[in-house]
Design a protein around this motif. Structure first.
Motif, mmCIF file in Angstrom:
data_model
loop_
_atom_site.group_PDB
_atom_site.id
_atom_site.type_symbol
_atom_site.label_atom_id
_atom_site.label_comp_id
_atom_site.label_asym_id
_atom_site.label_seq_id
_atom_site.Cartn_x
_atom_site.Cartn_y
_atom_site.Cartn_z
ATOM 1 N N ALA A 1 -8.175 12.823 8.792
ATOM 2 C CA ALA A 1 -6.854 12.457 9.329
ATOM 3 C C ALA A 1 -5.780 12.520 8.257
ATOM 4 O O ALA A 1 -4.640 12.868 8.523
ATOM 5 C CB ALA A 1 -6.912 11.062 9.939
ATOM 6 N N SER A 2 -6.158 12.186 7.029
ATOM 7 C CA SER A 2 -5.149 12.052 5.988
ATOM 8 C C SER A 2 -4.924 13.348 5.209
ATOM 9 O O SER A 2 -3.796 13.743 4.959
ATOM 10 C CB SER A 2 -5.579 10.936 5.039
ATOM 11 O OG SER A 2 -4.587 10.716 4.081
ATOM 12 N N TRP B 1 -11.578 9.462 7.756
ATOM 13 C CA TRP B 1 -10.237 9.153 7.276
ATOM 14 C C TRP B 1 -9.665 10.353 6.525
ATOM 15 O O TRP B 1 -8.493 10.724 6.704
ATOM 16 C CB TRP B 1 -10.298 7.912 6.397
ATOM 17 C CG TRP B 1 -8.969 7.401 5.967
ATOM 18 C CD1 TRP B 1 -7.736 7.803 6.425
ATOM 19 C CD2 TRP B 1 -8.724 6.380 5.003
ATOM 20 N NE1 TRP B 1 -6.754 7.093 5.806
ATOM 21 C CE2 TRP B 1 -7.322 6.226 4.930
ATOM 22 C CE3 TRP B 1 -9.542 5.591 4.197
ATOM 23 C CZ2 TRP B 1 -6.734 5.298 4.064
ATOM 24 C CZ3 TRP B 1 -8.957 4.671 3.359
ATOM 25 C CH2 TRP B 1 -7.571 4.535 3.295
ATOM 26 N N LEU C 1 0.828 -1.200 0.000
ATOM 27 C CA LEU C 1 0.000 0.000 0.000
ATOM 28 C C LEU C 1 0.865 1.254 0.000
ATOM 29 O O LEU C 1 1.932 1.276 0.594
ATOM 30 C CB LEU C 1 -0.863 0.028 1.256
ATOM 31 C CG LEU C 1 -1.993 -0.973 1.340
ATOM 32 C CD1 LEU C 1 -2.717 -0.809 2.655
ATOM 33 C CD2 LEU C 1 -2.942 -0.773 0.192
ATOM 34 N N VAL C 2 0.367 2.301 -0.647
ATOM 35 C CA VAL C 2 1.031 3.596 -0.513
ATOM 36 C C VAL C 2 0.726 4.121 0.891
ATOM 37 O O VAL C 2 -0.272 3.738 1.496
ATOM 38 C CB VAL C 2 0.564 4.581 -1.611
ATOM 39 C CG1 VAL C 2 0.963 4.062 -2.964
ATOM 40 C CG2 VAL C 2 -0.923 4.806 -1.560
ATOM 41 N N PRO C 3 1.608 5.024 1.433
ATOM 42 C CA PRO C 3 1.435 5.440 2.831
ATOM 43 C C PRO C 3 0.054 6.014 3.125
ATOM 44 O O PRO C 3 -0.479 5.828 4.210
ATOM 45 C CB PRO C 3 2.511 6.509 3.029
ATOM 46 C CG PRO C 3 3.487 6.296 1.962
ATOM 47 C CD PRO C 3 2.781 5.644 0.822
ATOM 48 N N ALA C 4 -0.526 6.699 2.135
ATOM 49 C CA ALA C 4 -1.829 7.322 2.375
ATOM 50 C C ALA C 4 -2.885 6.285 2.726
ATOM 51 O O ALA C 4 -3.861 6.584 3.393
ATOM 52 C CB ALA C 4 -2.252 8.115 1.155
ATOM 53 N N LEU C 5 -2.692 5.036 2.262
ATOM 54 C CA LEU C 5 -3.687 4.003 2.530
ATOM 55 C C LEU C 5 -3.386 3.251 3.813
ATOM 56 O O LEU C 5 -4.150 2.396 4.221
ATOM 57 C CB LEU C 5 -3.741 3.008 1.368
ATOM 58 C CG LEU C 5 -4.321 3.523 0.064
ATOM 59 C CD1 LEU C 5 -4.347 2.417 -0.968
ATOM 60 C CD2 LEU C 5 -5.724 4.045 0.275
ATOM 61 N N ASN C 6 -2.244 3.572 4.419
ATOM 62 C CA ASN C 6 -1.806 2.792 5.570
ATOM 63 C C ASN C 6 -2.451 3.341 6.843
ATOM 64 O O ASN C 6 -1.848 4.063 7.607
ATOM 65 C CB ASN C 6 -0.280 2.867 5.656
ATOM 66 C CG ASN C 6 0.250 1.813 6.567
ATOM 67 O OD1 ASN C 6 -0.516 1.019 7.107
ATOM 68 N ND2 ASN C 6 1.549 1.815 6.753
ATOM 69 N N SER C 7 -3.715 2.961 7.039
ATOM 70 C CA SER C 7 -4.461 3.481 8.174
ATOM 71 C C SER C 7 -5.515 2.463 8.550
ATOM 72 O O SER C 7 -5.982 1.708 7.705
ATOM 73 C CB SER C 7 -5.121 4.800 7.783
ATOM 74 O OG SER C 7 -6.176 5.104 8.652
#
Lengths: 542, 341
Positions: free
Chosen positions: B270-271, B267, B181-187
């Protein structure tokens, strides 16, 4: 579905009155506006009106794309702009649709709320005369006398969370009226009032919220404080003044990024020193975990590299600049400019020679491509190279016009005031390299520092909007799952058995007041419980 | 593992294709099937078969004018009718078709699991995986419905058709190699937002099948015989289709509301720093939500015809497709990790 009108018909039509025509028009318009058909049309209009916002670039989303659209469609763009095509969601026509819709909503749900409160306070109406006319009905005989039978039925229905009312009628007849499923209308009203809360929350959030963006280079010398002039770009709500911003200062102490082998990012992490209310704290934040401060949140948007350049002028004076280069692609091919307007000042006269100002423009590649292409091969600094072109002359910074800090003034180059003084090919530099220019001055590439772009935001009504949305969802589920229905039982004494053991003739009827396909089964279950057959009753009382 | 996933994906499409062919065979060879015969029986008689045993003076009668009663009656009647030994080829083809659908759904699940194992995360990270998951939800919901109401089996042809088309399009235009996953999806919001969107999208897409068939069936019942109305000849009763359409939508709508309008904005806050920013994906989710809200309102309004309401549901389906494929392929936006390729 059979609908039985349970309310008595209006006693008599009011005498015809010739009202004020203006008043009549207003009243009719209001009725029209609050009708379901109008609400549906307005809902559709809202959906259709939202479409242009996804097709055309929007200022609120991406200003550069709007500028690009103006360049590509010079004739069409101004027309679209006047129609609000680039600010669809702030345009008067979009606002007109949703305001009409919400007015219609208020006009619909406020009377319904009054009705519902009344319904909640009224007891279930008495049984109709002919229970066998209802969609569900049954009859039977019970051993108890009517009063006892009615009481036990009422108790059973109460256990099933029906509102019940037992009434004694003439001739020893007892009736039980029961109703259930008020939650459907409660949920429906909750949903619509929650929508209003969300609208109010969004509106106040727009008025009292603010945000600012800032490019933050690592280093104690490059911190910033939350003052409007210190943001690269800021937008305050109509009710916010620059003095309302909370006071805090940020310093980027460390930025780490890791990447996969194909160059897509794996993780970002920014470490900062926060100074607020006289205390200093070390904090870290990442893309999905913003820095939550008192009165504002700091979000990590992007990152890049800022080359550190030292220029030594013809008098031996040195100046060092840290210049952020803006990434142009995912591999962090970055473009930027370094200007030195205050160099080559003769220490004897102490006067600035505007023809001897120096500027460098170029591209920074964190990993140079072995095939020589002018783009970076990897976003981390594996083989960093800086490609610079040098200019000398008047940078045009005195003109007082705001210029980009990421590009040289093109008009100065075109007019010849600013001349290119390096060769035809840009100078390639590695960290630590020095470059002696044609006039003997020297530029050194000392290395790079990372930078992070952050967005500082404050929206006071975020929690209100969230509460509204969650309440709306709860209301929606209640309203979709709830089913309003009425049950009636009439317990009549068994005729012609005077003195004999008391018995009861039971008549039962059921009316679903909303779409409820399973009502027949529920009715049959209730009736069989009353009759006491099957294991149903034991199960219920257990 | 990634290779295995790709092979399973191909097998999945083939199995759905086989199911589609068998359903088509059922359609072609089955003369007036058990559904038709069940529908032809008078409602009063059917009640006795499935309703709770009634004795003594208690008389239970379904109101003849009460259309709501028709559906439980038909469902209740189903086991009795299916139990008759049926030897006709159409019925056999239908059973084989259901078997193929089950097989395909298992292969589909296998595709998703191997994909997830290969990537070491939930297989919802890009458009290819998203569509794969959405179609699986559609197939699983269909099988769940089928097990509860065997009478709707004739719809399988159209369900299988939709699955083959969507999966085929997905494999051809949206295939993406396995990657993290790209960092933006890492949640952790990734799980809530994407799973609820996948569930609701799958069910809403499936809901379009009975919606379309209801319209065709209604036209057929009104004497229309031009294409596509003859397709309505053997599908379940219009009333059943309409109710199924509503149930699917009424179930999926709150889920979609949670996924798109609560978990998504939480989300996004937060993102990206704001809970709602009119990103193209957000715009089209908003549009879909409004259209489905229109459908639910229209259906709850007695003065609006059920066919009109169902047309609105189909319009909602088109907006969902637009959001799934159109937005990813035509527009640039923050949900760009959903892009093809």
């Amino acid at each position: 579905m059979t609908v039985v009108e349970e309310r008595p018909a209006p006693s008599a039509a009011p005498p015809p009155r010739r009202g004020n025509p203006v008043w009549a028009l207003l009243r009719n318009s209001w009725r029209q506006l609050t009708s379901m058909r109008t609400a549906l049309v307005l809902l559709f209009l809202l959906a259709v009106a939202a479409i242009p916002g996804s097709v055309l670039p929007q200022r609120s989303v991406n200003r550069e794309n709007v500028a690009g659209y103006f360049r590509d469609h010079p004739d069409l763009a101004p027309v679209l702009d006047r129609l609000g095509g680039f600010d669809v969601y702030a345009s008067p026509w979009f606002a007109a649709i949703y305001l009409l819709l919400f007015t219609s909503l208020v006009g619909c749900v406020v009377p319904r709320l009054a009705d519902h409160v009344r319904a909640l306070r009224t007891v279930p109406p008495d049984a109709p005369k002919r229970l066998d006319r209802l969609p569900q009905h049954a009859s039977g005989q019970l051993a108890d006398d009517p009063a006892a039978a009615a009481a036990s039925v009422a108790a059973m229905l109460r256990r099933r969370r029906f509102r019940t009312r037992v009434r004694e009628r003439d001739g020893g007849v007892w009736t039980v009226a029961a109703e259930k499923g008020y939650a459907k209308e409660s949920g429906n009203l909750l949903f619509h009032f929650a929508l209003l809360t969300v609208l109010v929350g969004v509106g106040f959030g727009h008025w009292y919220g603010w945000h600012g963006n800032r490019l933050l280079v690592q280093g104690a010398d490059r911190g910033f404080c939350s003052l409007v002039p210190q943001f690269d770009e800021s937008s305050l709500g109509p009710r916010v003044t620059p003095g309302d911003l909370p006071r805090f200062c940020l310093q980027l102490t460390d930025f780490t990024a890791s990447f996969q082998d194909n160059g897509t990012p794996r993780s970002f992490r920014a470490a900062v020193v926060v100074e607020q209310d006289g205390t200093t704290a070390n904090r870290t934040f990442t893309v999905n975990d913003p820095l939550r401060l008192d009165g504002a949140n700091v979000y990590l948007l992007g990152h890049g590299y800022a080359p550190v350049l030292r220029y030594t002028d013809r008098y031996g004076q040195q100046q060092t600049k840290v210049v952020p280069f803006l990434p142009t692609d995912g591999m962090l091919t970055s473009e930027g400019v370094a200007t030195f307007p205050d160099v080559n000042i003769d220490p004897k006269t102490n006067r600035r020679d505007s023809t001897l100002q120096v500027g460098f423009e170029g591209v920074y590649l964190p990993t140079v491509n072995p095939d020589g292409s002018p783009t970076s091969g990897f976003p981390a600094e594996r083989a960093p190279r800086l490609f610079l072109t040098a200019y000398r002359g008047d940078l045009g910074v005195e003109a007082g016009l705001p210029g980009s800090v990421y590009a040289l003034d093109r008009s100065q180059i075109l007019s010849g005031e600013l001349k290119q003084v390096s060769g035809t090919r840009p100078q390639t530099m590695k960290p630590g390299d020095a470059w002696i220019l044609d006039d003997g001055t020297k530029l050194e590439f000392l290395g790079t520092r990372p930078f992070a772009t952050v967005s500082v935001r404050y929206n006071p009504t975020q929690s209100l909007v969230l509460v509204g949305a969650v309440a709306g969802l709860l209301g929606l589920m209640l309203s979709l799952a709830g089913r309003r229905r009425r049950l009636w039982f009439r317990m009549s004494p068994l005729a012609g058995s005077e003195g004999a053991p008391a018995g009861t003739v039971m008549d039962a009827g059921g009316l679903p007041r909303t779409d409820y396909p399973g009502f027949g089964e529920e009715f049959a279950r209730v009736v069989s419980t009353v009759r006491g057959d099957g294991g149903e009753k034991n199960e219920e009382t257990a | 593992m990634a290779e295995l996933s790709n092979q399973l994906m191909a097998l999945t499409v083939l199995a759905y294709l086989a199911a589609m062919v068998c359903h088509a065979a059922e359609y072609a060879f089955g003369d007036r099937s058990h559904i038709g015969r069940a529908a032809a029986r008078p409602a009063r008689q059917l009640v006795g078969a499935g309703a709770p045993a009634t004795e003594g003076p208690l008389v239970l009668v379904e109101g003849p004018a009460d259309a709501e009663a028709a559906e439980p009656a038909e469902v209740a009647a189903e086991p009795a009718v299916v139990a008759e030994p049926s030897r006709n080829r159409g019925d056999l083809a239908g059973r084989i078709a259901v078997g193929f659908t089950v097989l395909a759904a298992l292969l589909h699940l296998g595709t998703l699991v191997t994909r997830g194992v290969a990537a070491d995360r939930m297989p919802w990270g890009n458009m290819y995986e998203f569509t794969l998951s959405v179609t699986f939800v559609g197939a699983a919901t269909w099988l769940g419905l089928l097990s509860r109401r065997p009478g709707i089996r004739h719809l399988g042809l159209f369900v299988a058709l939709a699955l083959v088309v969507l999966l085929g399009a997905n494999g051809l235009i949206a295939y993406t190699p396995v990657g993290p996953l790209v960092p933006a999806l890492n949640s952790y919001w990734f799980i809530f937002h994407v799973s609820t969107i996948i569930l609701s999208t799958g069910i809403l897409l499936l809901g379009a099948v009975p919606a379309a068939m209801f319209l065709i069936k209604t036209g057929y019942d009104n004497g229309e015989r031009r294409f596509p109305y003859p397709l309505g000849a053997r599908v379940p009763a219009a009333e059943t289709l309409e109710r199924l359409t509503f149930r699917l939508h009424a179930f999926a709508f709150p889920l979609f509301t949670f996924g798109a309008l609560i978990a998504g904005p939480l989300w996004a806050e937060a993102s990206w720093g704001r809970y709602w920013g009119w990103d193209p994906k957000e715009v089209w989710a908003f549009i879909s939500w409004i259209v489905y809200a229109c459908y639910l309102h229209a259906r709850a309004t007695p003065s609006v015809k059920r066919t009109t309401a169902t047309w609105i549901a189909l319009l909602g389906f088109l907006t969902m497709l637009m959001n799934l494929f159109g937005v990813n392929l035509f527009f640039e936006g923050l949900h760009s990790y959903a892009n093809a390729g």
